[in-house]
Design an enzyme around this catalytic site. Structure first.
Site, short mmCIF file in Angstrom:
data_model
loop_
_atom_site.label_atom_id
_atom_site.label_comp_id
_atom_site.label_asym_id
_atom_site.label_seq_id
_atom_site.Cartn_x
_atom_site.Cartn_y
_atom_site.Cartn_z
N ASP A 66 43.77 42.14 35.97
CA ASP A 66 44.64 41.00 36.24
C ASP A 66 45.78 41.35 37.17
O ASP A 66 46.40 40.47 37.77
CB ASP A 66 45.31 40.56 34.93
C1 GLC Z 1 49.72 40.66 32.30
C2 GLC Z 1 49.23 41.91 31.62
C3 GLC Z 1 47.77 42.01 31.63
C4 GLC Z 1 47.22 40.75 31.07
C5 GLC Z 1 47.79 39.52 31.77
C6 GLC Z 1 47.27 38.29 31.11
O1 GLC Z 1 49.37 40.69 33.62
O2 GLC Z 1 49.75 43.04 32.20
O3 GLC Z 1 47.34 43.11 30.88
O4 GLC Z 1 45.85 40.76 31.25
O5 GLC Z 1 49.16 39.54 31.73
O6 GLC Z 1 48.02 37.17 31.32
C1 GLC Z 2 44.08 42.06 29.47
C2 GLC Z 2 43.36 40.75 29.68
C3 GLC Z 2 42.02 40.95 30.33
C4 GLC Z 2 42.16 41.81 31.55
C5 GLC Z 2 42.89 43.10 31.24
C6 GLC Z 2 43.16 43.92 32.47
O1 GLC Z 2 43.44 42.79 28.47
O2 GLC Z 2 43.19 40.06 28.46
O3 GLC Z 2 41.46 39.71 30.67
O4 GLC Z 2 40.90 42.04 32.07
O5 GLC Z 2 44.11 42.81 30.64
O6 GLC Z 2 44.12 43.36 33.28
#
Ligand code: GLC
Ligand code: GLC
Length: 814
Positions: free
Chosen positions: A487
């Site tokens: 993300d």
């Molecule tokens: C933030 C977190 C990430 C997560 C995302 C979801 O970017 O760092 O881990 O997946 O929020 O909204």
């Molecule tokens: C969080 C989110 C997932 C994402 C991950 C890496 O675990 O839930 O959707 O892939 O962060 O950013």
């Protein structure tokens, strides 16, 4: 240092120190009514949606961290001293404190001044309520006159509004008290047809429903005025903060035990039968009272508990294993499977780290979660798949999440993540392999929940695949969009405004930034889709998918290979990410793990090289970090990944979700020792001894362990709701133990450590019990199988054709 111990026989973790480094929680409920309960009775409950139907109030990020819960107080009516058997909120110096977190229940208790007390909390199957069974025993040599109090604080339904909109909601609270039961009916007069209740099995010595009457002015939950005084005040809440508190007086002879049952629940009435008498403003309790009365009876509560125990026994019984490694056994047989069910139920919405307000069910996350629970709840997996697919957009793309109550997708946590659609293929494929239920592909499923847009589920998969083909970048690799699995790798974002959300801010419609990870995922999902197409009799279509896959594989090997490992991406300027040419972020786990998982580079040695590089540059004693070197400053062209201090989260933290991709990669290379070693590094049970460093629960995975660049290297955060649960389960069961579902049947292909003499397992698969016995006779991974004594060719056990319900499979590894 340990804070408790595993009781594997009872499938419990027993916490013996109340003052754990962080709240160590458990989940109550597995269908519609849910609760979180910490080891000191903190937490809250909700119906289906942690944001929109919050039943009790909780204040996240509180001081102390975990306050607000299902609190019981006992008061010695002679000495006037009072305490909480769960330690919080009064924090007395208790004897024999223990919290037993089990499968869908928790028992918390202790002894204080010779009074032993335990509360068992659980949610019965098929009911929208929770039961608290409080047992009090007098261990003194003399009679004891004790007042027992139970208390909760109601939430005014919408947890977000409840925590912010005080000008309104200090005025709206309403309750009724009838036959000793407390009913929370805020907004029931108007548009709601649901209410909550809190009832007690004993005719009480008093109640309170107004928080201030119970706690007193300027006090907290640690010393409620009414408990101190030994008498509740029978207050009726108008506005402010409705609570539920009951008082029961006990006169206990030495050795005497009494049980009191409390029931906290949620109920809905038909819109036209809300009031009784009709035309009044009084809740119609005709349908709720029988339910309350039923569970206030201790025998009924016990029977409901027994049913819950059997439910879990049944679910966990679908796969059980006995290996030489206790941590593997414990996680696979009990806790990892249990955590997979929690991630299925909650996605990422409600934990100690997810506030229940921020996130609904994630498209990508929920599809991956299927890998971990589909064998335990195939019917519910089917429903989940159809719900997810119904939110898919006509483009084949996806909303990043949907709300469980409305089942509609939204962009509240962003959209345009270009990996999303492929996870639907991965999820559906896992479902088909488990169940053989091909009818799901013909289910009519709408796009974006639009009535009239229904197409067979299979068409959704076709669009998922095409989505990427219509979005290729300059090298022919998939465009990344807002981000891919990571993300925080935001290559089209360029955010320079403080506080702006990387997830939702408007992005550049970039046509340059490409993801090698999505390319690997495309290859993997494309192969799965081709296999599905072939089985559907669509040979030409299957061949066309494989042709696209082969093309992509070539592009990856050509433009996605850095010499010693797979590149991660190209940024918006066409510059490499995850390359030795980079100053920081030279090598990443995702593209290396997933490309090898997808089988890319197995033939020409690149896969082995990629795993070797991962080992050299990314593996640490606490797990494998996301990338190295960590980003030491903020890069406008990379986004959120570089916003985290080095060693945390996506910036070189140990993201446990992706570690299994490397385990699977090593297994594909035949490296059982390495695969299991990686598995053990992040296995929470194996980390129990370092509890003061790890800090999270030793019975469930956490999303992240701080990487080697962080001062807190080895410290876990974000336990429970993480794709880690499903992927680790999938990696250990299907790739290391090698008991793998396939479209053809159950495949047996263990890649276990060389030192293991073998293992045994029981797997219930498509209605047949497979008793599996693997024996190691040589050092390799070659397997010879006999089924009921007859040798078979290959390693897929053919489903019995003669109606046998049990087969025994013997495998010899050489
Ligand atoms: C933030 C977190 C990430 C997560 C995302 C979801 O970017 O760092 O881990 O997946 O929020 O909204
Ligand atoms: C969080 C989110 C997932 C994402 C991950 C890496 O675990 O839930 O959707 O892939 O962060 O950013």
């Amino acid at each position: 240092m340990k804070f408790g111990y595993f009781d594997d026989r009872n499938r419990e973790y027993v916490i013996t120190t109340p003052d754990t480094p962080l709240p160590w929680i458990n989940y109550l409920g597995c269908q519609a009514y849910f609760g979180i309960v910490s080891n000191t009775a903190g937490g809250y409950s909700f119906y289906r949606d942690a944001r929109l139907r919050r039943i009790t109030r909780y204040r996240y990020n509180n001081v102390p961290l975990d306050l607000g819960g299902r609190y019981v107080y006992l008061r010695d009516d002679e000495s006037k001293e009072f305490w909480s058997p769960s330690w919080q909120p009064t924090r007395n110096d208790l004897k024999d404190y223990a919290c037993r977190h089990g499968m869908g229940y928790s028992v918390i208790g202790s002894t204080y001044t010779g009074i032993e007390a335990h509360t068992r909390y659980f949610v019965p199957l098929d009911e929208n309520l929770e039961i608290w069974q409080l047992t009090v025993t007098n261990r003194r040599a003399t009679r004891a006159r004790i007042s027992a109090f139970a208390s909760i604080e109601f939430c005014l339904w919408d947890a977000q509004d409840d925590a912010t909109n005080f000008q309104r909601n200090f005025n709206t609270g309403q309750v009724e008290v009838e036959d000793g039961a407390i009913y929370h009916k805020t907004e029931y007069r108007e548009r709601r047809d649901h209410f909550a209740y809190f009832a007690c099995s004993e005719s009480g010595a008093g109640f309170d429903t107004q928080r201030e009457a119970f706690l007193g002015r300027s006090r907290g939950w640690e010393n409620p005025a009414a408990v101190e005084a030994g008498q509740l005040t029978n207050s009726i809440a108008h506005g402010w903060s409705p609570i539920g508190a009951h008082q029961v007086k006990l006169d206990l002879a030495p050795g005497e035990t009494r049980q009191i049952v409390f029931v906290l629940g949620y109920h809905e009435n038909p819109k036209d039968q809300k009031f009784d008498p009709p035309g009044s403003q009084i809740i119609n309790k005709k349908t709720v009272k029988p339910v309350i009365d039923k569970y206030l009876a201790p025998q009924q509560a016990d029977a409901a508990f027994e049913r819950l125990r059997q439910y879990w026994e049944g679910l966990l019984g679908i796969f059980q294993v006995d290996t030489p490694d206790i941590h593997t056994n414990r996680m696979v047989n009990i806790w990892n499977a249990y955590q997979c069910m929690a991630t299925f139920n909650m996605s990422r919405s409600a934990s100690f780290y997810e506030s229940g307000i921020g996130r609904g069910l994630g498209f990508r996350d929920s599809n991956q979660d299927l890998l971990g629970f589909v064998h335990m709840a195939p019917a519910r997996a089917r429903e989940r798949i159809l719900d997810l697919a119904s939110t898919q957009l006509p483009t084949g793309g996806a909303y990043h999440q949907y709300q469980p109550l409305t089942k509609r997708g939204n962009n509240d946590i962003g959209g345009g993540f270009n990996d999303d659609p492929h996870w639907l293929i991965v999820g559906v494929s896992a479902y088909l392999k488990e169940t053989g239920d091909w009818s799901i592909l013909d289910e009519p499923v709408p796009y974006d929940n639009e009535p009239g847009s229904e197409k067979p589920l299979y068409e959704h998969l076709q669009r998922s695949f095409r989505y990427t083909l219509e979005r290729l970048g300059p090298h022919g690799l998939p465009l990344i969009g807002r981000a891919d699995w990571n993300d925080c790798l935001n290559l089209n974002c360029f955010s320079d405004t403080p506080g702006q959300s990387f997830q939702t801010t408007t992005n550049k419609d970039g046509k340059v930034a490409e993801s090698v990870f999505i390319a690997g995922l495309f290859v993997h999902a494309g192969r799965e889709l081709a296999a599905i197409a072939r089985r559907r009799g669509l040979a030409a279509e299957a061949a066309s998918y494989l042709a696209e896959v082969a093309k992509m594989e070539k592009i990856i090997l050509q433009h996605g290979w850095d010499g010693e490992w797979f590149l991660r991406a190209y940024d918006d300027f066409g510059a490499k990410i995850g390359s030795k040419e980079c100053e920081e972020g030279k090598i990443f786990i995702e593209s290396n793990g997933f490309c090898v998982l997808a089988g890319i580079g197995l033939e020409d040695g690149k896969a082995a090289q990629a795993m070797e590089a991962t080992r050299t540059h990314l593996a640490t004693k606490h797990g494998i970090v996301v990338q190295q070197p960590a980003y030491s400053r903020y890069y406008l062209n990379l986004g959120e990944i570089s916003s985290y201090p080095p060693g945390y989260k996506e910036n070189a933290g140990i993201f446990c979700h992706v570690n299994p991709w490397v385990m699977i990669g090593e297994a594909r290379l035949g490296h059982g020792d390495r695969a299991h070693d990686y598995y053990s590094r992040i296995n929470p049970s194996a980390r129990e001894e370092i509890g003061d460093l790890h800090r999270c629960e030793p019975y469930v995975y956490a999303q992240m362990i701080a990487g080697k660049d962080a001062p807190t290297f080895g410290e876990a955060k974000n336990s429970w709701l993480t794709g880690t649960a499903a992927w680790n389960y999938y990696a250990i069961v299907q790739w290391i133990l090698g008991i793998r579902t396939s479209l053809e049947g159950l495949e047996i292909a263990p890649v276990i450590p060389r030192s293991w003499p073998g293992f045994t397992a029981t797997r219930i698969f498509r209605g047949v019990v497979y008793r599996i016995d693997i024996e190691r006779k040589g050092e390799g991974n070659r397997i010879a199988l006999t089924v009921d004594g007859e040798p078979i060719v290959g390693n897929v056990v053919p489903p019995p054709t003669d109606g046998r319900k049990e087969v025994s499979v013997k495998g010899v590894l050489t």
